[in-house]
Design a protein around this motif. Sequence first.
Motif, PDB file in Angstrom:
ATOM      1  N   TRP A  29       0.852  -1.182   0.000  1.00  0.00           N
ATOM      2  CA  TRP A  29       0.000   0.000   0.000  1.00  0.00           C
ATOM      3  C   TRP A  29       0.891   1.236   0.000  1.00  0.00           C
ATOM      4  O   TRP A  29       1.973   1.224   0.598  1.00  0.00           O
ATOM      5  N   ALA A  30       0.443   2.294  -0.650  1.00  0.00           N
ATOM      6  CA  ALA A  30       1.179   3.552  -0.663  1.00  0.00           C
ATOM      7  C   ALA A  30       0.226   4.686  -0.313  1.00  0.00           C
ATOM      8  O   ALA A  30      -0.898   4.739  -0.806  1.00  0.00           O
ATOM      9  N   SER A  31       0.696   5.586   0.546  1.00  0.00           N
ATOM     10  CA  SER A  31      -0.121   6.729   0.939  1.00  0.00           C
ATOM     11  C   SER A  31       0.708   8.008   0.926  1.00  0.00           C
ATOM     12  O   SER A  31       1.723   8.075   1.599  1.00  0.00           O
ATOM     13  N   PRO A  32       0.302   9.016   0.133  1.00  0.00           N
ATOM     14  CA  PRO A  32      -0.860   9.003  -0.758  1.00  0.00           C
ATOM     15  C   PRO A  32      -0.595   8.317  -2.094  1.00  0.00           C
ATOM     16  O   PRO A  32      -1.523   8.060  -2.842  1.00  0.00           O
ATOM     17  N   GLY A  33       0.693   8.068  -2.411  1.00  0.00           N
ATOM     18  CA  GLY A  33       1.008   7.487  -3.702  1.00  0.00           C
ATOM     19  C   GLY A  33       0.835   8.490  -4.827  1.00  0.00           C
ATOM     20  O   GLY A  33       0.639   9.690  -4.602  1.00  0.00           O
ATOM     21  N   ASN A  34       0.906   7.998  -6.051  1.00  0.00           N
ATOM     22  CA  ASN A  34       0.691   8.838  -7.232  1.00  0.00           C
ATOM     23  C   ASN A  34       0.318   7.905  -8.399  1.00  0.00           C
ATOM     24  O   ASN A  34       0.361   6.676  -8.237  1.00  0.00           O
ATOM     25  N   PRO A  35      -0.043   8.436  -9.555  1.00  0.00           N
ATOM     26  CA  PRO A  35      -0.470   7.557 -10.650  1.00  0.00           C
ATOM     27  C   PRO A  35       0.565   6.529 -11.066  1.00  0.00           C
ATOM     28  O   PRO A  35       0.209   5.404 -11.429  1.00  0.00           O
ATOM     29  N   GLY A  36       1.842   6.869 -11.009  1.00  0.00           N
ATOM     30  CA  GLY A  36       2.872   5.890 -11.342  1.00  0.00           C
ATOM     31  C   GLY A  36       2.959   4.791 -10.308  1.00  0.00           C
ATOM     32  O   GLY A  36       3.124   3.608 -10.646  1.00  0.00           O
ATOM     33  N   MET A  37       2.820   5.156  -9.042  1.00  0.00           N
ATOM     34  CA  MET A  37       2.894   4.166  -7.963  1.00  0.00           C
ATOM     35  C   MET A  37       1.710   3.222  -7.992  1.00  0.00           C
ATOM     36  O   MET A  37       1.788   2.106  -7.452  1.00  0.00           O
ATOM     37  N   ALA A  38       0.608   3.642  -8.609  1.00  0.00           N
ATOM     38  CA  ALA A  38      -0.566   2.776  -8.696  1.00  0.00           C
ATOM     39  C   ALA A  38      -0.285   1.519  -9.500  1.00  0.00           C
ATOM     40  O   ALA A  38      -1.021   0.529  -9.395  1.00  0.00           O
ATOM     41  N   GLU A  39       0.785   1.526 -10.288  1.00  0.00           N
ATOM     42  CA  GLU A  39       1.152   0.341 -11.058  1.00  0.00           C
ATOM     43  C   GLU A  39       1.770  -0.752 -10.186  1.00  0.00           C
ATOM     44  O   GLU A  39       1.773  -1.909 -10.571  1.00  0.00           O
ATOM     45  N   CYS A  40       2.324  -0.376  -9.032  1.00  0.00           N
ATOM     46  CA  CYS A  40       3.000  -1.363  -8.180  1.00  0.00           C
ATOM     47  C   CYS A  40       2.415  -1.434  -6.779  1.00  0.00           C
ATOM     48  O   CYS A  40       2.877  -2.238  -5.958  1.00  0.00           O
ATOM     49  N   SER A  41       1.417  -0.606  -6.481  1.00  0.00           N
ATOM     50  CA  SER A  41       0.861  -0.585  -5.130  1.00  0.00           C
ATOM     51  C   SER A  41      -0.596  -0.142  -5.188  1.00  0.00           C
ATOM     52  O   SER A  41      -1.065   0.393  -6.198  1.00  0.00           O
ATOM     53  N   GLU A  42      -1.287  -0.341  -4.089  1.00  0.00           N
ATOM     54  CA  GLU A  42      -2.638   0.208  -3.942  1.00  0.00           C
ATOM     55  C   GLU A  42      -2.522   1.536  -3.208  1.00  0.00           C
ATOM     56  O   GLU A  42      -2.050   1.588  -2.072  1.00  0.00           O
ATOM     57  N   CYS A  43      -2.925   2.611  -3.879  1.00  0.00           N
ATOM     58  CA  CYS A  43      -2.794   3.942  -3.295  1.00  0.00           C
ATOM     59  C   CYS A  43      -3.999   4.247  -2.416  1.00  0.00           C
ATOM     60  O   CYS A  43      -5.146   4.030  -2.812  1.00  0.00           O
ATOM     61  N   ILE A  44      -3.715   4.763  -1.229  1.00  0.00           N
ATOM     62  CA  ILE A  44      -4.761   5.070  -0.253  1.00  0.00           C
ATOM     63  C   ILE A  44      -4.497   6.449   0.335  1.00  0.00           C
ATOM     64  O   ILE A  44      -3.414   7.010   0.163  1.00  0.00           O
TER      65      ILE A  44
END
Length: 424
Positions: A29-44
């Motif tokens: 999981w990544a918080s807040p993450g970003n659109p690129g990180m959504a490829e390798c994690s679930e952004c929350i």
Amino acid sequence: MNILLLGGGGREHALGWKLAQSPQCDKLWASPGNPGMAECSECIALDASDHGAVEQFCRDKSIGLVVIGPEAPLVDGLADDLRAAGVAVFGPSKAAAQLEGSKSFTKELCQRARIPTARFERCTSLEAAWGALKKFDPPFVLKADGLAAGKGVVIAETREDAQHALSEMFDGKFGSAGSEVVIEEFLQGEEASYFALTDGETIVPIGSAQDHKRVGEGDTGPNTGGMGAYSPAPVLTDALKDQVMREIIEPTVRTMREEGHPYSGVLYAGLMLTKTGPQLIEYNVRFGDPECQVLMMRLDSDLVEIMHACAEARLGQIEAPRMADEFALTVVMAAEGYPDTPKKGGAIHLGNAEAEGAKVFHAGTKMDGGQLVANGGRVLNVTAKGASATEAQRNAYAAVDAIHFAEGFCRRDIGQREVRRERG
């Protein structure tokens, strides 16, 4: 294991990209993450300043490791509260994070541990700062004591400029970070960065890098958070790296431990390579940005294994990190107006930028109606490897040229100093 990564910039995208490659990572999981990180994690969406909410998420999702990317939550003590709740954390305690959170703390530690660093004066008022200026020759190095998002350092060429800058700092230009100011001797030499991992006892190196802080080509214009970087930094020879470990990093870790603030995590030493040897400019208590991106491109080891061993104080029980012999180079694509008032909302089309092995790390992007757009100052980190700095530079700019970002810009000379060295 389930992992929570806190942060949403280019550094965190690089960390998430590497963490997700580990066979030990069940869910990221990544918080807040970003659109690129959504490829390798679930952004929350988690508020890192709400420690109770982060703790609750860790309980609900059976998180086995929390990786804290930015410095602010570390200085705020998030790692302490998570550890108290029984969660393994990669990152130092609040007390240890003072190495970045307070310039004067670090300078005074250097005095006690006899770590080579620039002569300095700590000033708690404007009047004291003006008086301290008399002890230094221009140019003057003025640093806000606290965190200022990488913008709290002023190099003043004249005494009048220094007095004006000090007035602005004590008048709140950098917020509470400038309530105290450190004035330093100006060091001559070449800058480089060296990174080590430690669990408070064991210390292992993880690589060197050099970055480009100025916004303009030829290292001109105002300072930024970094317009590009490359790794390794050959200017840091094996002999110099041994000296940095022996005279700077090891005494720091030892002194922190002896004084009751054991350090765990990554220790990023910003260095000036002077005629008399390497001197410490400053410490960061997290991976640099964009240095992290080039380090992760070269890392051939399991990042989850390394970070978990740091968090559980068993770093000496695993194999030391292996770094590829190749160079890695990253070019920052920034939004028009950066670093002053970057323009948000510019459309980005990545095209086939990653077709030849390059990696585009997202630093300041968001999705707007299905369109990727700029959402910050530094927007993309276009990163590539090569057998030499010259080849890595060529590969990175080939990827840059495949991207359509009309309202963005980049420097075209990242890594040029090393390229010139290679040409002889």
